[in-house]
Every structure is written in structure tokens, then in C-alpha cells.
Design a protein around this motif. Sequence first.
Motif, PDB file in Angstrom:
ATOM      1  N   ARG A   1     -21.274   0.708   5.420  1.00 14.12           N
ATOM      2  CA  ARG A   1     -20.122   0.005   5.909  1.00 14.12           C
ATOM      3  C   ARG A   1     -19.357   0.814   6.594  1.00 14.12           C
ATOM      4  O   ARG A   1     -18.775   0.680   7.738  1.00 14.12           O
ATOM      5  CB  ARG A   1     -19.357  -0.824   4.909  1.00 14.12           C
ATOM      6  CG  ARG A   1     -20.033  -1.750   4.200  1.00 14.12           C
ATOM      7  CD  ARG A   1     -19.504  -3.253   4.119  1.00 14.12           C
ATOM      8  NE  ARG A   1     -19.873  -3.861   3.957  1.00 14.12           N
ATOM      9  CZ  ARG A   1     -20.343  -4.746   2.652  1.00 14.12           C
ATOM     10  NH1 ARG A   1     -19.582  -4.115   1.662  1.00 14.12           N
ATOM     11  NH2 ARG A   1     -21.016  -5.701   2.452  1.00 14.12           N
ATOM     12  N   HIS A   2     -19.070   2.271   5.915  1.00 14.26           N
ATOM     13  CA  HIS A   2     -17.976   3.097   6.373  1.00 14.26           C
ATOM     14  C   HIS A   2     -18.547   4.137   7.391  1.00 14.26           C
ATOM     15  O   HIS A   2     -17.829   4.676   8.519  1.00 14.26           O
ATOM     16  CB  HIS A   2     -17.538   3.922   5.289  1.00 14.26           C
ATOM     17  CG  HIS A   2     -16.329   2.991   4.378  1.00 14.26           C
ATOM     18  ND1 HIS A   2     -15.028   3.213   4.802  1.00 14.26           N
ATOM     19  CD2 HIS A   2     -16.553   1.984   3.567  1.00 14.26           C
ATOM     20  CE1 HIS A   2     -14.100   2.335   3.883  1.00 14.26           C
ATOM     21  NE2 HIS A   2     -15.275   1.541   3.275  1.00 14.26           N
TER      22      HIS A   2
ATOM     23  N   ALA B   1       0.964  -1.156   0.055  1.00 18.40           N
ATOM     24  CA  ALA B   1       0.191   0.028   0.069  1.00 18.40           C
ATOM     25  C   ALA B   1       0.867   1.232  -0.091  1.00 18.40           C
ATOM     26  O   ALA B   1       0.581   2.213  -0.780  1.00 18.40           O
ATOM     27  CB  ALA B   1      -1.055   0.048   1.186  1.00 18.40           C
TER      28      ALA B   1
ATOM     29  N   ASP C   1      -7.971   3.715  -2.793  1.00 10.58           N
ATOM     30  CA  ASP C   1      -6.303   4.134  -2.519  1.00 10.58           C
ATOM     31  C   ASP C   1      -5.988   4.882  -3.756  1.00 10.58           C
ATOM     32  O   ASP C   1      -4.756   5.351  -3.666  1.00 10.58           O
ATOM     33  CB  ASP C   1      -5.909   2.957  -2.300  1.00 10.58           C
ATOM     34  CG  ASP C   1      -6.101   1.985  -0.970  1.00 10.58           C
ATOM     35  OD1 ASP C   1      -6.038   2.712  -0.032  1.00 10.58           O
ATOM     36  OD2 ASP C   1      -6.155   0.858  -0.974  1.00 10.58           O
TER      37      ASP C   1
ATOM     38  N   PHE D   1     -12.398  -6.606  -4.144  1.00  8.13           N
ATOM     39  CA  PHE D   1     -13.065  -6.835  -2.899  1.00  8.13           C
ATOM     40  C   PHE D   1     -14.481  -6.210  -2.902  1.00  8.13           C
ATOM     41  O   PHE D   1     -15.261  -6.676  -2.339  1.00  8.13           O
ATOM     42  CB  PHE D   1     -12.182  -6.130  -1.847  1.00  8.13           C
ATOM     43  CG  PHE D   1     -12.686  -6.608  -0.511  1.00  8.13           C
ATOM     44  CD1 PHE D   1     -12.943  -7.736   0.261  1.00  8.13           C
ATOM     45  CD2 PHE D   1     -13.156  -5.390   0.090  1.00  8.13           C
ATOM     46  CE1 PHE D   1     -13.314  -7.743   1.337  1.00  8.13           C
ATOM     47  CE2 PHE D   1     -13.718  -5.394   1.524  1.00  8.13           C
ATOM     48  CZ  PHE D   1     -14.014  -6.649   1.881  1.00  8.13           C
ATOM     49  N   PHE D   2     -14.712  -4.837  -3.392  1.00  6.21           N
ATOM     50  CA  PHE D   2     -15.716  -4.374  -3.289  1.00  6.21           C
ATOM     51  C   PHE D   2     -15.845  -3.229  -4.521  1.00  6.21           C
ATOM     52  O   PHE D   2     -14.932  -2.603  -4.752  1.00  6.21           O
ATOM     53  CB  PHE D   2     -15.907  -3.476  -2.043  1.00  6.21           C
ATOM     54  CG  PHE D   2     -17.137  -2.952  -1.793  1.00  6.21           C
ATOM     55  CD1 PHE D   2     -18.271  -3.277  -1.580  1.00  6.21           C
ATOM     56  CD2 PHE D   2     -16.944  -1.440  -1.523  1.00  6.21           C
ATOM     57  CE1 PHE D   2     -19.466  -2.813  -1.387  1.00  6.21           C
ATOM     58  CE2 PHE D   2     -18.077  -0.592  -1.474  1.00  6.21           C
ATOM     59  CZ  PHE D   2     -19.288  -1.445  -1.410  1.00  6.21           C
TER      60      PHE D   2
ATOM     61  N   MET E   1       0.594  -3.529   4.412  1.00  4.68           N
ATOM     62  CA  MET E   1      -0.391  -4.207   3.554  1.00  4.68           C
ATOM     63  C   MET E   1      -0.093  -4.197   2.226  1.00  4.68           C
ATOM     64  O   MET E   1       0.479  -3.617   1.411  1.00  4.68           O
ATOM     65  CB  MET E   1      -1.330  -2.942   3.519  1.00  4.68           C
ATOM     66  CG  MET E   1      -2.127  -2.463   4.946  1.00  4.68           C
ATOM     67  SD  MET E   1      -2.734  -3.818   5.793  1.00  4.68           S
ATOM     68  CE  MET E   1      -3.882  -4.320   4.439  1.00  4.68           C
TER      69      MET E   1
ATOM     70  N   GLN F   1     -12.614  -1.181  -3.764  1.00  2.19           N
ATOM     71  CA  GLN F   1     -11.531  -1.809  -3.082  1.00  2.19           C
ATOM     72  C   GLN F   1     -10.767  -2.950  -3.756  1.00  2.19           C
ATOM     73  O   GLN F   1     -11.831  -3.917  -4.148  1.00  2.19           O
ATOM     74  CB  GLN F   1     -11.561  -2.056  -1.728  1.00  2.19           C
ATOM     75  CG  GLN F   1     -12.151  -0.709  -0.977  1.00  2.19           C
ATOM     76  CD  GLN F   1     -12.364  -0.846   0.495  1.00  2.19           C
ATOM     77  OE1 GLN F   1     -12.379  -1.996   1.085  1.00  2.19           O
ATOM     78  NE2 GLN F   1     -12.109   0.184   1.118  1.00  2.19           N
ATOM     79  N   ILE F   2      -9.435  -3.462  -3.942  1.00  2.00           N
ATOM     80  CA  ILE F   2      -9.071  -4.516  -4.166  1.00  2.00           C
ATOM     81  C   ILE F   2      -8.660  -5.197  -3.155  1.00  2.00           C
ATOM     82  O   ILE F   2      -8.646  -4.755  -1.885  1.00  2.00           O
ATOM     83  CB  ILE F   2      -7.744  -4.585  -5.219  1.00  2.00           C
ATOM     84  CG1 ILE F   2      -6.627  -3.867  -4.500  1.00  2.00           C
ATOM     85  CG2 ILE F   2      -8.021  -3.657  -6.345  1.00  2.00           C
ATOM     86  CD1 ILE F   2      -5.295  -4.118  -5.376  1.00  2.00           C
ATOM     87  N   ALA F   3      -8.348  -6.654  -3.171  1.00  3.06           N
ATOM     88  CA  ALA F   3      -8.229  -7.569  -2.096  1.00  3.06           C
ATOM     89  C   ALA F   3      -6.723  -7.069  -1.532  1.00  3.06           C
ATOM     90  O   ALA F   3      -5.900  -6.622  -2.275  1.00  3.06           O
ATOM     91  CB  ALA F   3      -8.140  -8.951  -2.677  1.00  3.06           C
ATOM     92  N   GLU F   4      -6.676  -7.299  -0.340  1.00  2.00           N
ATOM     93  CA  GLU F   4      -5.566  -6.778   0.483  1.00  2.00           C
ATOM     94  C   GLU F   4      -5.063  -7.852   1.583  1.00  2.00           C
ATOM     95  O   GLU F   4      -6.167  -8.505   2.146  1.00  2.00           O
ATOM     96  CB  GLU F   4      -5.477  -5.550   1.148  1.00  2.00           C
ATOM     97  CG  GLU F   4      -5.599  -4.394   0.242  1.00  2.00           C
ATOM     98  CD  GLU F   4      -5.884  -2.994   0.944  1.00  2.00           C
ATOM     99  OE1 GLU F   4      -5.124  -2.247   0.948  1.00  2.00           O
ATOM    100  OE2 GLU F   4      -7.370  -2.652   1.323  1.00  2.00           O
ATOM    101  N   SER F   5      -3.859  -7.980   1.933  1.00  8.09           N
ATOM    102  CA  SER F   5      -3.656  -8.940   2.976  1.00  8.09           C
ATOM    103  C   SER F   5      -2.589  -8.287   3.777  1.00  8.09           C
ATOM    104  O   SER F   5      -1.780  -7.323   3.299  1.00  8.09           O
ATOM    105  CB  SER F   5      -3.033 -10.222   2.521  1.00  8.09           C
ATOM    106  OG  SER F   5      -1.702  -9.950   1.844  1.00  8.09           O
TER     107      SER F   5
ATOM    108  N   ARG G   1      -7.132   8.402  -2.165  1.00  5.65           N
ATOM    109  CA  ARG G   1      -6.860   9.045  -0.758  1.00  5.65           C
ATOM    110  C   ARG G   1      -5.369   9.716  -0.827  1.00  5.65           C
ATOM    111  O   ARG G   1      -5.447  10.761   0.036  1.00  5.65           O
ATOM    112  CB  ARG G   1      -6.660   7.956   0.106  1.00  5.65           C
ATOM    113  CG  ARG G   1      -7.963   7.278   0.859  1.00  5.65           C
ATOM    114  CD  ARG G   1      -7.683   5.970   1.473  1.00  5.65           C
ATOM    115  NE  ARG G   1      -8.742   5.785   2.532  1.00  5.65           N
ATOM    116  CZ  ARG G   1      -9.060   4.846   2.921  1.00  5.65           C
ATOM    117  NH1 ARG G   1      -8.302   3.511   2.579  1.00  5.65           N
ATOM    118  NH2 ARG G   1     -10.094   4.346   3.836  1.00  5.65           N
TER     119      ARG G   1
END
Lengths: 326, 326
Positions: B242-243, B132, B186, B228-229, B221, B207-211, B189
Motif C-alpha cells: 500500500r505505502h 492528529a 502516528d 483501520f489497519f 484530522m 492505523q486507527i480510523a480517521e476523518s 512518526r
Amino acid sequence: MLRSILISALIAVASLGAARADDLPSWTDGPVKQAVVDFVTTATTEGSPGWIAPADRIATFDNDGTLWAEQPMYFQAMFVMDRVRALAPDHPEWTTTQPFKAVLDGDMHALAEAGQKGLMELVAATHSGMTADEFEAIVKDWIATARHPKLERPYTSAIYAPMVELLTYLRANGFETWIVSGGGIDFMRPWVESAYGIPPQQVVGSQIAESYQVIDGKPQMVRESGIFFVDDGPGKPVGIHRHIGKRPVLAVGNSDGDYQMLEYVTAAEGPRLGLILHHTDAAREFAYDRESHIGKLDKALTDAPEKGWVVIDMARDWKTVFPPAP
Amino acid sequence: MLRSILISALIAVASLGAARADDLPSWTDGPVKQAVVDFVTTATTEGSPGWIAPADRIATFDNDGTLWAEQPMYFQAMFVMDRVRALAPDHPEWTTTQPFKAVLDGDMHALAEAGQKGLMELVAATHSGMTADEFEAIVKDWIATARHPKLERPYTSAIYAPMVELLTYLRANGFETWIVSGGGIDFMRPWVESAYGIPPQQVVGSQIAESYQVIDGKPQMVRESGIFFVDDGPGKPVGIHRHIGKRPVLAVGNSDGDYQMLEYVTAAEGPRLGLILHHTDAAREFAYDRESHIGKLDKALTDAPEKGWVVIDMARDWKTVFPPAP
Ligand SMILES: [Ca+2]
Ligand SMILES: [Ca+2]
């Protein structure tokens, strides 16, 4: 001239001392309280090496076992069981079907045997199949009436007075205070503002699937039966990144489920503070750590010295635990 | 006594008028500006039927085509193509593989043929496979150097001056201003705070998937290749819930992708305002609506009168469009 400088300096020192004593009155004077006050004082002193720009003053707090109690079981689990009992008249099949039968019989052994799968069934039955507005009303009603069986007080009075002081102290010093909890985000939002002064938009938590639907002409969020996100362990930094988008400078937790959040927050450059609440107080609250099924604190406790995380010893560091019960 | 009341009243009216004129100087006087000022004035007047408690003053803004321009294509798509070109030397296979070849050749026809699947491949290649922090640095560098081909200015100067005034005016009146965009969270931001005064924690987006991973001892990150969403259409109310966790009172959009957000925000009880920016200004910006491939505005424009949504006619209602280019 010299005299007026001296007087100004004395007033400054005196007011600093007074501020410290007043801001965290439930905390025992000692190295833990001092570490917190030193961090906040230098964070807000421009020119100091520990100064933190206001926009970066983000503090994240775990909830269960950190801001309120979590024994003998997570309060959200108490809510689930109360909801199963309340909904049982509409579900006669539950008297013969596990895991519902176990809840209705108060059979903790059978409930434990139902395991993770059983728990998910209970969550689905009590947390989904309604609109977000309906769920909010259910939670508000429960939190206003339910009482902790052992502590004999409403759950919102089973919060930790020293932590509420810490939240208030941080906000007074320009910090934004967030909850980052494994608990359900929509289970927390209806009451955390009045309990902790934290608004719903500063809550990160586990989430179930939701969909947008227009029902009878009214736009609604509908709660579906499926887990969308688990905000625990390595999920906590992910939840933080998704909701906040920047790395906090202060994190507070109480279990190994906070390990990655503490690590993520404190391993970066610049001034950082990690706090762990160690439940050492069987007399006033509960005493548990490495062997506990709820709020297990093992690896984080072992690694705390090496990581520089400050361990709050509840029995030693807190003069009081809970606010006065209403 | 009567005289002093009269004088006070005159001063109050005069200062109200002055405040209105000053707060939105880029907006043409008329029914649209008046609707905005009336909403904010009654929202902040205790005792008025339109009063809104400070905690509920949440305003959500779409980004592409609402806060900044979006023609001839979404600016994030410009970023994707610039990134493909920048990364091409490390990927010799791209010169013969679609959809990358299309980008490198500037072949818009082949790019369109690659469709949604091709777009996802481009996003994966340019938005994932890094931390990230690394992605943030890439975006910051791009936004600082790239220029809009037709408007001949940095993208952060292709923002709408009247909307920046509106955001500032709302915040001065106790509103919390949020972005709710189909664009990548992202991607926005790193620059929205300086462009709009909106901090990263008040951005909702796709959003993309993150780990979470510890790499060489550093907690990071990591951006994974998977969506992801998607925060668009019916996803916008979901992202809001959600937020933010509460229903906003004001929503601003420009396309049918904002339909559900506008509906969700304005169909509830209490004072509500929905605004739609209609791009009618080919001379100063672009003119497009029902037939556009980017920012299609059809159903929302048709339904606006019935829903009570206020349509901003860019050519008529804005005295200026962009801030002065640097
Ligand atoms: Ca905990
Ligand atoms: Ca748009």
C-alpha cells in the motif's frame, strides 16, 4: 570593492531571471506564473518570512484533469472498457449481462443506467482476481499501446507539459512531489515515474482490498473484490495523513474533489499555496467546469478568491498544453 | 603502468576495508557483518550480479525489538498506561471500571485478564477522540519526558546503536530506509526522524480510523475509535504494498510477526537479504525468543537457515547495544 558587490548583485539578479524564464518555459508570464515563482523563491530563501524547511517542502498533485487529461471520460474508465473487451472471449455470459453488455455494445446510455453499482461490477471484474504483479503487467501493456480517441496520442502523451515542468522545478528546489488522486493507486504506479518523475512510493490513491498469499511457494499480493479506501473529496486529506503524515505546503487540483485537499493544505499557518487548473481551452484541450459530469469545478472555483487559491486559466496561462506526440 | 595499476588496486582495497570498518563500528567482525557488507557492496557495484538499481534499493525495518527495545512490554503499552494515569482525574469512573482500574492499581494480573478487548478499550481511550495535531503533541511530550524503568534512560535512548549505524550505512549507499511496524503509525512518526533519520512519510504502521473535519474554521484530522489497519504478520506485506508499491530488497525483523515480511521480501528473484535480530543478551539487554509473550521468535528462527535469513546474535555480533544515555 563596491564594483565587485555590484557585479555580484547583477549576476545574482541575472541568474535569478534566467532561472525563472528557463524553469517554466511553457507558462505565460503573468500573475499566475509569478505567484508560483514567488512562492518557490521565498520558500527556498533562508531568512525570508516565506522560507520553508526542506523537510516540510511537500507538494501534492491531483492526477486526472490536473497532470493528465480526463475527457471525454477518466482514462481509467477507458482502461476498464478495454479490459472488458479483452476479457470478453472468456466470459460468453457478458454478451447478455449488464453492465458488461453495455460496454461490449458501446451502449453509453445503458452503461449510465447501470450507475455506481454497475461501475463497481466493472471495476471488480477488471481490477481484482489477480496478483499485484499480474495487474501491473496488464496496466503496463495497456499504457504502452492504448491511444486517446480524440487527442490521437498515447495516454502518457496526454499529460500536461507545463505541469511536468512545475514538478521538475519544485523537485529542483527541494520539494518532494506526490500524487493524491481519486484514481486507483495501482493503476497509476506502473507509469507515473517515467511520465512525471514521481516514484511509486509517492502515490496516494484509491485502493481495493488486498491479501498476502503464498501461491505455489511464491509470496504474492492478491487483489480482492472490495474497495478498501476511496481517495476523493474528504478522503484526500485522510490519504495524505496516512501516507505522508505531515501537512503539505502546496496542493494542486482541478475539481471540487480537491476542495478538502486544498483547504487542508492552505488553511494552516505558514507559507501555503493552492493552485486550481481551470479547463478553459476548447481549442487545444477541453473547456468545462461547473456543469461537467467529469471533473466538476464549481464550489472550489467560487471560493477560490476568498481562500486565496490561484486559478490557472489554461487558455491564458499555458503556452503549450501537451508534450509533442511521439 | 603495472605499478600504477597495482597502487590503484591497493588503494581501492584499502579504502574499501576502511569504509567497512568505519561504517559499522558497533558490529563485531564475523560472518553476519560480512553478509551485510557484501550485500551492500555488490548492490552498489554496477556490473556485479548483485547490483540493484538505485530506485529498487528499498529496505524495511520492524521497529519494536528491531530498532528499539520492547521489554518488559512494548513501549507503546507503557505510553498507554502513562496516558491512563494522566487522564484519570477526568475519569473518576475508571477507579472502579476494568481495564482502567487494573492500570491505575498496577494490577498486571487483572490487566492480562481483560485480554484483547480490554487492550482495545485502553487504546481507544488514549489514542482517539482528539485531532492528529493534538495526538502528535501528546506523543512528543511523552517521548521527551518518559524513562524506561529497567534501562533507566529515555525511550529514544533505548534504541540500538548498531541498527542506527546500519540505517545510516544503507542510506549512504542509496537505500531508502522504511519502518514497517505493528506499532501505531502516528505513535512513531513524531520521533523516528530524530532517532533514526527516517522521515514520517517512510513509516508504515497500524492505523486507527480517521476523518477529515473543519472545526472552528480549522481543517483537522480527527482520530476515531476504531482500528483501520493492523500492520502485523500477513498485514506487513499488505502495508508495504500500500505505502511503497514495490517489493523491498532488504527486510529486518525480530519476531514471528515479521515472518511474512521476510518471506515476501526474500522469496522474489534478484539479490535479497533478510535479517533477524535474536535477543541473546541478558547481560546488556534481554534474552528471549521461542517462549516470549512479547516478540516471540519461534517459526522464523526455525526456518531461517532454509530461507537464507541471516540471524544476528546480539551478544556475539554487537560490540555495543545502546547509544550513550544522555
Ligand atoms: Ca481531478
Ligand atoms: Ca518486533
